[in-house]
Write an enzyme that holds these catalytic residues in place. Structure first.
Site, PDB file in Angstrom:
ATOM      1  N   GLU A 280     -17.589  -4.164  30.893  1.00  0.00           N
ATOM      2  CA  GLU A 280     -16.483  -3.331  31.351  1.00  0.00           C
ATOM      3  C   GLU A 280     -15.629  -4.229  32.236  1.00  0.00           C
ATOM      4  O   GLU A 280     -16.012  -4.552  33.353  1.00  0.00           O
ATOM      5  CB  GLU A 280     -17.048  -2.144  32.120  1.00  0.00           C
ATOM      6  CG  GLU A 280     -16.105  -0.996  32.189  1.00  0.00           C
ATOM      7  CD  GLU A 280     -15.923  -0.569  33.600  1.00  0.00           C
ATOM      8  OE1 GLU A 280     -14.864  -0.923  34.156  1.00  0.00           O
ATOM      9  OE2 GLU A 280     -16.829   0.078  34.135  1.00  0.00           O
ATOM     10  N   CYS A 319     -11.187  -0.242  38.829  1.00  0.00           N
ATOM     11  CA  CYS A 319     -11.011  -0.753  37.468  1.00  0.00           C
ATOM     12  C   CYS A 319     -10.068   0.136  36.675  1.00  0.00           C
ATOM     13  O   CYS A 319      -9.441  -0.303  35.720  1.00  0.00           O
ATOM     14  CB  CYS A 319     -12.359  -0.864  36.780  1.00  0.00           C
ATOM     15  SG  CYS A 319     -13.336   0.640  36.850  1.00  0.00           S
TER      16      CYS A 319
HETATM   17  P1  NDP Z   1     -16.360 -11.306  38.901  1.00  0.00           P
HETATM   18  O1  NDP Z   1     -16.157 -11.225  37.446  1.00  0.00           O
HETATM   19  O2  NDP Z   1     -16.099 -12.572  39.573  1.00  0.00           O
HETATM   20  O3  NDP Z   1     -17.849 -10.888  39.265  1.00  0.00           O
HETATM   21  C1  NDP Z   1     -18.438  -9.714  38.748  1.00  0.00           C
HETATM   22  C2  NDP Z   1     -19.928  -9.845  38.873  1.00  0.00           C
HETATM   23  O4  NDP Z   1     -20.375 -10.952  38.117  1.00  0.00           O
HETATM   24  C3  NDP Z   1     -20.371 -10.121  40.303  1.00  0.00           C
HETATM   25  O5  NDP Z   1     -21.581  -9.446  40.546  1.00  0.00           O
HETATM   26  C4  NDP Z   1     -20.581 -11.611  40.311  1.00  0.00           C
HETATM   27  O6  NDP Z   1     -21.487 -12.030  41.280  1.00  0.00           O
HETATM   28  C5  NDP Z   1     -21.177 -11.792  38.921  1.00  0.00           C
HETATM   29  N1  NDP Z   1     -21.127 -13.160  38.449  1.00  0.00           N
HETATM   30  C6  NDP Z   1     -20.146 -14.069  38.599  1.00  0.00           C
HETATM   31  N2  NDP Z   1     -20.489 -15.211  37.991  1.00  0.00           N
HETATM   32  C7  NDP Z   1     -21.714 -15.013  37.455  1.00  0.00           C
HETATM   33  C8  NDP Z   1     -22.618 -15.826  36.721  1.00  0.00           C
HETATM   34  N3  NDP Z   1     -22.327 -17.072  36.402  1.00  0.00           N
HETATM   35  N4  NDP Z   1     -23.802 -15.304  36.343  1.00  0.00           N
HETATM   36  C9  NDP Z   1     -24.127 -14.035  36.638  1.00  0.00           C
HETATM   37  N5  NDP Z   1     -23.306 -13.231  37.344  1.00  0.00           N
HETATM   38  C10 NDP Z   1     -22.117 -13.705  37.745  1.00  0.00           C
HETATM   39  O7  NDP Z   1     -15.581 -10.149  39.495  1.00  0.00           O
HETATM   40  P2  NDP Z   1     -15.370  -9.746  41.015  1.00  0.00           P
HETATM   41  O8  NDP Z   1     -16.345  -8.697  41.374  1.00  0.00           O
HETATM   42  O9  NDP Z   1     -15.289 -10.905  41.929  1.00  0.00           O
HETATM   43  O10 NDP Z   1     -13.954  -9.170  40.845  1.00  0.00           O
HETATM   44  C11 NDP Z   1     -12.953 -10.049  40.385  1.00  0.00           C
HETATM   45  C12 NDP Z   1     -12.040  -9.345  39.456  1.00  0.00           C
HETATM   46  O11 NDP Z   1     -12.761  -8.505  38.537  1.00  0.00           O
HETATM   47  C13 NDP Z   1     -11.117  -8.421  40.138  1.00  0.00           C
HETATM   48  O12 NDP Z   1     -10.083  -9.122  40.708  1.00  0.00           O
HETATM   49  C14 NDP Z   1     -10.725  -7.535  39.011  1.00  0.00           C
HETATM   50  O13 NDP Z   1      -9.722  -8.118  38.264  1.00  0.00           O
HETATM   51  C15 NDP Z   1     -11.961  -7.418  38.191  1.00  0.00           C
HETATM   52  N6  NDP Z   1     -12.718  -6.201  38.424  1.00  0.00           N
HETATM   53  C16 NDP Z   1     -12.862  -5.315  37.423  1.00  0.00           C
HETATM   54  C17 NDP Z   1     -13.566  -4.176  37.599  1.00  0.00           C
HETATM   55  C18 NDP Z   1     -13.822  -3.227  36.509  1.00  0.00           C
HETATM   56  O14 NDP Z   1     -14.537  -2.270  36.738  1.00  0.00           O
HETATM   57  N7  NDP Z   1     -13.319  -3.377  35.330  1.00  0.00           N
HETATM   58  C19 NDP Z   1     -14.128  -3.826  38.880  1.00  0.00           C
HETATM   59  C20 NDP Z   1     -13.955  -4.843  39.882  1.00  0.00           C
HETATM   60  C21 NDP Z   1     -13.310  -5.974  39.617  1.00  0.00           C
HETATM   61  P3  NDP Z   1     -20.987 -12.707  42.642  1.00  0.00           P
HETATM   62  O15 NDP Z   1     -20.232 -11.697  43.384  1.00  0.00           O
HETATM   63  O16 NDP Z   1     -22.245 -13.091  43.314  1.00  0.00           O
HETATM   64  O17 NDP Z   1     -20.141 -13.867  42.236  1.00  0.00           O
END
Ligand code: NDP
Length: 714
Positions: A280, A319
């Site tokens: 998502e 989101c």
């Molecule tokens: P990210 O995609 O950076 O991270 C989402 C999750 O993935 C976090 O728990 C993060 O952990 C984890 N993650 C990152 N890299 C890895 C990896 N290599 N292996 C396993 N897990 C990983 O999103 P953010 O939460 O930082 O949000 C950034 C952007 O995502 C926002 O600016 C927005 O555009 C979008 N977003 C979309 C949402 C939706 O529901 N569609 C909701 C929130 C955000 P960690 O935090 O430890 O890096």
């Protein structure tokens, strides 16, 4: 006054309506793995208060053995959960929901550190608990077994001795949830509620920056002792190499950015092992103002309010938030002026201050990322409300906290502006654009290449129908909003536990929640073939043509516990007469021509006067209902399905094969409630040729023997 946020490494000082953190740099969040709380090695990632910018904790998973974590979930958590029935798992969810509600004030006090206002936190905390309640109630849609059937039975032979059915069993793995930072509680509970109901344990990895709140909630969950061991593990910090150990029995769900999602989804291990991966991702959700709406119609105000709400709730970090606004060209100026005025009423600042309506973003890094993305959008649009450089805040320091003014951008031509359909600014930012006709509006919404949610504001149902049918392929959910439903509407941005959440294309192509649909995501479907009698034994539901269990005692005389699926009686015969049909017509007032003997039946579906279907059903009840004496059957609860398959004419005889089809226990509402369950009965109405003239599934409430034992005791 000092108070300690039990189980969380944050100490808070409540003073004059503000919380000041006393920093302890050694405060590392704990990971709950292998049945215990473990602190990772090293200092870890510093986590900051989004309002004050101060360090409040560190997160590290260094040193954790992720292979063992997943293995523990499968061997300990899965083994316990898969043994429980859906009803037992549902009751467990309910108990957990009640427990967490009792602790909610503690979660609210921690949530302020993420920049969330009380209203924002309500969505996260109580919205998350609401998902537990909703899934707890969903147990009633499932049998009181650890597994269930899927769809209808399928006959595979002429003689009826061979059939097929689909069965769903809990997968043998773990649900690995990699969540976004914006909903640290809801993000965990909306997913776990579903995998727990399905009988699968979870390993939750919240986004690091707000994981301190998830940790606090998990501490309470574990302390409650409500979940079986291994049903929940928590990783606060990096996921490390966890995905290198997932198997086809596990399910990975991801919420976050498109780029991270794609990177994870395409990992070798995920592809090689065919691991289900539900994604998502961020999406460019839109709202359309219908051409029937003008500034003097009620829908205009509804539109302005909805856009303002979507831009400012959670400071636009949702989101589902509205990123693109499409309005009829002649209303463009009116619309952005009205939106600007409305946004100007949003007070920004420290979420602990009651006057504040919009808090900060979750971190300064996030704010900087949003600003960079806005800069990219400004190459093809301009700001009509708000400022990128300054923001007025209440009770806070705008330089230290992650504050940002709401920003309304205007782009004159959505067809020539690709960036606005590509770049997501995950904050209080949205772009308004004009359209000429509805087909243009539909095309513009589709330029986002797939979104989680799209709304249209219209009071014209023709416009609504054309829009929904035209745009449906590109959106996970469509809200049609107007005066009739606005007051009770749950709004554009709210995913609901009983509706699917997710969207095609850019939105990740995933689906979650959605009631029963979501539960199936954590279960393995298998087609089972065999005799109806065998499939009855496996499924716990009586299948057509299965051997019945001849019941010497009438099944209505048996208590819930004594009844067996398949218990069957075959009744005596009753002849249907013309006088019966006339009498039923007079009694019910149903004088449809086919039930009147003098009708000329040429050109009709019938040869002569035909019995009313409802009369046949009533006569059936007269045959299968047993005695005048009180018995364990408390009441007739209704009819699930009823078909009349062959006409019954005067002189035909009917008889009934009456079989216990399924048993569903009910939980007593309180201690005075009669212990009971629902019993479904298959009513097969047959004629003298032994052919079906009707089939029904009726529902009764049947007392449990436990009731009699209880009465004897008292
Ligand atoms: P990210 O995609 O950076 O991270 C989402 C999750 O993935 C976090 O728990 C993060 O952990 C984890 N993650 C990152 N890299 C890895 C990896 N290599 N292996 C396993 N897990 C990983 O999103 P953010 O939460 O930082 O949000 C950034 C952007 O995502 C926002 O600016 C927005 O555009 C979008 N977003 C979309 C949402 C939706 O529901 N569609 C909701 C929130 C955000 P960690 O935090 O430890 O890096």
């Amino acid at each position: 006054m000092f108070f300690h946020l039990t189980g969380n490494p944050l100490l808070a000082l409540l003073q004059n309506n503000t919380i000041t953190f006393i920093e302890r740099n050694d405060m590392k969040l704990e990971n709950y793995v292998l049945g215990r709380w473990i602190t990772g090695d090293g200092e870890g990632q510093a986590l900051y208060d989004a309002v004050t910018g101060e360090t409040i904790a560190h997160a590290t998973t260094k040193g954790l053995d992720f292979d063992s974590v997943l293995q523990y979930g499968r061997e300990v958590g899965n083994t316990s959960l898969r043994k429980l029935s859906f009803h037992e798992r549902g009751r467990m969810l309910k108990a957990l929901a009640i427990h967490l509600l009792e602790k909610k004030e503690k979660f609210y006090s921690i949530s302020y550190h993420s920049g969330a206002t009380k209203a924002d936190s309500w969505i996260d905390i109580e919205g998350g608990v609401g998902n537990l309640f909703a899934n707890a109630s969903l147990r009633r849609k499932f049998p009181d077994l650890p597994y269930c059937t899927d769809g209808e039975p399928i006959g595979l032979s002429k003689g009826g001795s061979f059939m097929g059915h689909h069965l769903l069993v809990p997968k043998e793995g773990v649900a690995v949830h990699i969540n976004a930072y914006n909903f640290p509680v809801w993000g965990m509970l909306e997913k776990c509620a579903v995998n727990w109901l399905a009988g699968v344990p979870a390993v939750v990895k919240p986004a690091s920056i707000t994981s301190y709140l998830t940790e606090a909630v998990v501490k309470e969950i574990i302390a409650s002792g409500i979940l079986p061991k291994g049903a929940l593990q928590l990783i606060c910090g990096s996921a490390g190499n966890m995905l290198d150990f997932v198997t086809a029995q596990d399910v990975v769900t991801f919420t976050g950015s498109k780029s991270t999602g794609l990177m994870l989804k395409s990992q070798k291990r995920i592809l090689e092992e065919s691991v289900p991966f539900n994604m998502e991702a961020d999406s460019l959700n839109a709202i359309v103002l219908g051409s029937d709406v003008s500034p003097n119609t009620p829908e205009w105000d509804i539109f302005i309010k909805e856009v303002r709400k979507e831009m400012t709730v959670k400071a636009g970090q949702k989101c589902t938030a509205i990123r693109r606004i499409f309005v009829p060209e002649h209303l463009l100026e009116d619309a952005y002026i009205a939106l600007g005025k409305s946004l100007a009423g949003t007070t920004i600042g420290n979420p602990l201050n009651e006057k504040v309506r919009m808090g900060s973003l979750a971190s300064r890094d996030q704010r900087d990322e949003v600003k960079q993305n806005v800069q990219k959008l400004l190459a093809s649009s301009h700001i009509v409300y708000g400022s990128l450089d300054s923001v007025e805040v209440i009770d806070a320091d705008a330089n230290k906290g992650a504050f940002l003014s709401p920003l309304l951008l205007l782009s004159e031509n959505g067809f020539r502006n690709e960036a606005v359909h590509e770049i997501e600014c995950f904050g209080p930012v949205s772009t308004i654009m004009p359209y000429n006709d509805l087909s243009e509006a539909i095309q513009l919404t589709k330029k986002g290449k797939g979104s989680l949610c799209c709304s249209i504001i219209t009071a014209n149902n023709k416009i609504a129908t054309e829009f929904v049918v035209g745009a449906a392929t590109h959106h996970g959910r469509i809200l049609v909003l107007n005066q009739e439903c606005a007051k009770e509407s749950t709004g554009h941005g709210s995913p609901l536990p009983m509706l699917i959440h997710g969207g095609p294309g850019r939105a990740g192509g995933g689906e979650e929640m959605g009631g029963v649909r979501g539960v199936k995501h954590y279960m393995q479907r298998v087609a089972v073939q065999g005799s109806p009698t065998t499939i009855t034994a496996i499924t716990g539901q009586y299948q057509p043509n299965a051997k019945g269990i001849e019941s010497k005692v009438h099944p209505f005389k048996k208590y819930f516990e004594e009844l067996e699926v398949g218990d069957q009686i075959v009744t005596a015969k009753r002849m249907i007469t013309s006088e019966d049909i006339d009498a039923f017509a007079d009694l019910s007032g149903d004088h449809f021509y086919a039930h009147i003997k003098d009708t000329d039946f040429a050109g009709t579906m019938f040869e002569q006067q035909v019995a009313h279907g409802y009369f046949i059903m009533s006569a059936a009840a007269g045959l299968f209902v047993d005695s005048y004496e009180k018995n364990p059957v408390l009441l007739n609860y209704g009819i699930d399905e009823l078909r009349f398959t062959k006409p019954v004419y005067p002189g035909n005889e009917i008889f009934i094969r009456f079989t216990c089809k399924e048993k569903l226990p009910q939980d007593p509402k309180d201690e005075n409630d009669i212990p009971k369950g629902i019993v479904k009965w298959l009513v097969e109405i047959l004629d003298d040729a032994n052919e079906h003239v009707g089939v029904a599934t009726i529902l009764t409430m049947v007392a449990k023997r436990q009731r009699v034992d209880k009465e004897k005791k008292s």
